[in-house]
Design a protein around this motif. Structure first.
Motif, PDB file in Angstrom:
ATOM      1  N   GLY A 278       0.907  -0.756  -0.024  1.00 46.65           N
ATOM      2  CA  GLY A 278       0.094  -0.290   0.234  1.00 46.65           C
ATOM      3  C   GLY A 278       0.893   1.531   0.334  1.00 46.65           C
ATOM      4  N   PHE A 279       1.725   1.372   0.448  1.00 37.62           N
ATOM      5  CA  PHE A 279       2.685   2.426   0.939  1.00 37.62           C
ATOM      6  C   PHE A 279       3.668   2.973  -0.885  1.00 37.62           C
ATOM      7  CE2 PHE A 279       6.795   4.833   2.232  1.00 37.62           C
ATOM      8  CZ  PHE A 279       5.802   6.160   2.639  1.00 37.62           C
ATOM      9  N   SER A 280       3.518   1.965  -1.333  1.00 36.88           N
ATOM     10  CA  SER A 280       4.163   2.446  -2.394  1.00 36.88           C
ATOM     11  C   SER A 280       3.187   3.439  -3.748  1.00 36.88           C
ATOM     12  CB  SER A 280       4.640   0.654  -3.505  1.00 36.88           C
ATOM     13  OG  SER A 280       3.490   0.816  -3.440  1.00 36.88           O
ATOM     14  N   ALA A 281       2.131   3.063  -2.877  1.00 40.40           N
ATOM     15  CA  ALA A 281       1.146   4.240  -3.635  1.00 40.40           C
ATOM     16  C   ALA A 281       1.875   5.910  -3.690  1.00 40.40           C
ATOM     17  CB  ALA A 281      -0.229   4.369  -3.820  1.00 40.40           C
ATOM     18  N   ASN A 282       3.124   6.003  -2.598  1.00 38.42           N
ATOM     19  CA  ASN A 282       3.433   6.652  -2.315  1.00 38.42           C
ATOM     20  C   ASN A 282       4.338   7.761  -3.245  1.00 38.42           C
ATOM     21  OD1 ASN A 282       5.953   8.258  -0.575  1.00 38.42           O
ATOM     22  ND2 ASN A 282       4.678   9.319   1.090  1.00 38.42           N
ATOM     23  N   SER A 283       4.271   9.106  -3.441  1.00 40.23           N
ATOM     24  CA  SER A 283       4.960   9.437  -4.480  1.00 40.23           C
ATOM     25  C   SER A 283       6.249  10.094  -4.634  1.00 40.23           C
ATOM     26  CB  SER A 283       3.993  11.457  -4.812  1.00 40.23           C
ATOM     27  OG  SER A 283       3.929  11.913  -3.913  1.00 40.23           O
ATOM     28  N   GLN A 284       6.458  10.576  -2.889  1.00 37.53           N
ATOM     29  CA  GLN A 284       8.173  11.075  -2.909  1.00 37.53           C
ATOM     30  C   GLN A 284       8.453   9.226  -2.773  1.00 37.53           C
ATOM     31  OE1 GLN A 284       5.862  11.885  -1.523  1.00 37.53           O
ATOM     32  NE2 GLN A 284       6.147  13.748  -0.211  1.00 37.53           N
ATOM     33  N   LEU A 285       8.146   8.493  -2.371  1.00 37.42           N
ATOM     34  CA  LEU A 285       8.708   6.941  -2.560  1.00 37.42           C
ATOM     35  C   LEU A 285       8.871   6.532  -4.170  1.00 37.42           C
ATOM     36  CD1 LEU A 285      10.022   4.385  -1.536  1.00 37.42           C
ATOM     37  CD2 LEU A 285       7.818   3.394  -1.577  1.00 37.42           C
ATOM     38  N   ARG A 286       7.737   6.471  -5.106  1.00 37.91           N
ATOM     39  CA  ARG A 286       7.766   6.421  -6.348  1.00 37.91           C
ATOM     40  C   ARG A 286       9.222   7.507  -7.290  1.00 37.91           C
ATOM     41  NH1 ARG A 286       3.100   3.491  -9.036  1.00 37.91           N
ATOM     42  NH2 ARG A 286       2.084   2.550  -7.863  1.00 37.91           N
ATOM     43  N   LYS A 291      14.235   7.940  -9.840  1.00 37.41           N
ATOM     44  CA  LYS A 291      15.399   8.661  -9.374  1.00 37.41           C
ATOM     45  C   LYS A 291      17.218   7.906  -9.232  1.00 37.41           C
ATOM     46  CE  LYS A 291      17.710  13.447  -8.484  1.00 37.41           C
ATOM     47  NZ  LYS A 291      18.992  11.890  -7.741  1.00 37.41           N
ATOM     48  N   ARG A 292      16.702   6.843  -8.206  1.00 33.22           N
ATOM     49  CA  ARG A 292      18.048   6.153  -7.963  1.00 33.22           C
ATOM     50  C   ARG A 292      18.198   5.054  -8.453  1.00 33.22           C
ATOM     51  NH1 ARG A 292      18.224   7.604  -1.385  1.00 33.22           N
ATOM     52  NH2 ARG A 292      18.228   9.178  -1.766  1.00 33.22           N
ATOM     53  N   LEU A 300      13.281  -0.975 -12.799  1.00 30.34           N
ATOM     54  CA  LEU A 300      12.450  -0.538 -11.543  1.00 30.34           C
ATOM     55  C   LEU A 300      10.785  -0.988 -12.039  1.00 30.34           C
ATOM     56  CD1 LEU A 300      11.481   0.359  -8.884  1.00 30.34           C
ATOM     57  CD2 LEU A 300      10.962   2.750  -9.788  1.00 30.34           C
ATOM     58  N   ARG A 301      10.104  -1.679 -11.696  1.00 32.08           N
ATOM     59  CA  ARG A 301       8.912  -1.972 -11.737  1.00 32.08           C
ATOM     60  C   ARG A 301       8.077  -2.253 -10.302  1.00 32.08           C
ATOM     61  NH1 ARG A 301       9.534  -8.108 -14.922  1.00 32.08           N
ATOM     62  NH2 ARG A 301       7.588  -8.743 -13.766  1.00 32.08           N
TER      63      ARG A 301
END
Length: 347
Positions: A278-286, A291-292, A300-301
């Motif tokens: 669920g937290f993979s919806a977070n825009s900063q994490l995405r 980028k990294r 990245l998938r």
């Protein structure tokens, strides 16, 4: 010969999910959520969730079958979340799956919820390569998994030692007076804030922690740091810059999650990273993961947001992988396990 048609049932928390998968093809994914019933309590109430699952189970199964234009007799196997999760909700799903298995005389497969979050990406991006890394982050889990075979060979490299990422977001959201669940609200505020405004701590990143906790996570100290910062401003009679607090907090979480994950990929020679939960919806994490990973040459998938929260598709996908791997079905007396270890893919 056609791949088996697998019916997946997910009830680990507050979503009743039912899906049908054939191979890596998703036929339908039906979800009934009881989130609104929990919002007034500021968190999930297991008894309320269990009752909601009980009421939603048959209608959700019927909806899935109807939308896929599939008869129940056509199903080849039943997959269900056996853990981890809340005992009451898990028990409702397992009971329904066992009843279907008996009634249809079809094999039953109890599978691991967290590994399902990684497996659902196969429905979107196709089969995983021979070796991949999976970062599963949600309200209850922050886990780093080395995946050599999603059905038979998953190694847990690290996990949260206290609060999971999503749990920390909910707690900070409550601290800032935001509605439950706090994650989406902090994400929204953070987009308008300065992520460098406040330097919040990065848990388990000091040199002394690297030997024992190189791939583990800890967000309890970060949550406390945010609370103390807000408290100090309040005591001084100063306004709380909620956008900057949200952005700086979210930056600290995404920084730790992505830095440790990229390091694990390098260490284990992995070129593909799956991010789920669920937290993979977070825009900063995405954004930070994208980028990294680009800088590190890692593919990245991240599945679409609808597959990040709990759903039946992830359980049907893992069930399908397990069936195609030729693993033996589960016994009909399988227990549910609220703290199922990630070394267990099926029970």
């Amino acid at each position: 010969m056609a791949d088996p048609l697998v019916l997946g049932i997910e009830t680990s928390c507050d979503e009743t999910g039912v899906a049908l998968v054939r191979g890596n093809d998703l036929l339908v994914d039906a979800v009934a959520s009881s989130m609104e019933e929990h919002a007034r309590y500021g968190g999930i109430i297991p008894e309320v969730a269990s009752r909601a699952h009980l009421e939603a189970m048959i209608p959700t199964i019927q909806k899935a079958l109807g939308e896929a234009d599939v008869d129940l007799s056509e199903v080849d196997a039943i997959a269900v979340t056996a853990g981890p999760g809340l005992v009451g909700p898990l028990t409702i799903g397992a009971s329904a799956a066992k009843a279907l298995s008996i009634g249809l005389n079809k094999p039953l497969y109890g599978v691991n919820h967290v590994i399902g979050h990684a497996c659902v990406d196969q429905l979107v991006d196709g089969p995983l390569p021979e070796r991949a890394m999976a970062l599963v982050v949600s309200g209850g889990h922050s886990s780093l998994l080395l995946v050599d075979d999603i059905a038979t060979d998953v190694t847990e490299l690290g996990s949260t030692l206290d609060d999971a990422a999503g749990e920390a977001f909910d707690k900070v959201g409550r601290l800032l007076g935001l509605p439950y669940p706090g994650g989406p609200h902090i994400d929204r505020l953070a987009r308008e804030g300065d992520p460098t405004a406040i330097r919040f701590p990065r848990g388990l990143t000091a040199a002394k922690d690297q030997a024992k906790h190189a791939y583990d996570f800890s967000f309890s100290g970060l949550k406390t740091a945010v609370a103390r910062w807000v408290e100090a401003r309040t005591d001084a009679g100063q306004e709380i810059p909620v956008h900057d607090v949200a952005a700086s907090f979210a930056e600290a979480v995404a920084d730790v999650l992505t830095a440790k994950t990229i390091a694990a990929c390098h260490k284990h020679g992995v070129e593909t990273l799956v991010v789920g939960g669920g937290f993979s919806a977070n825009s900063q994490l995405r954004e930070m993961a994208a980028k990294r990973c680009a800088e590190a040459g890692i593919d990245l998938r991240i599945p679409p947001i609808r597959y990040c929260t709990d759903n039946g598709a992830m359980i049907a996908a893992l069930g399908s992988a397990v069936v195609r791997a030729g693993l033996a079905p589960s016994n009909l007396d399988i227990p549910v396990d609220s703290s199922m270890p990630l070394t267990t893919i099926t029970v």
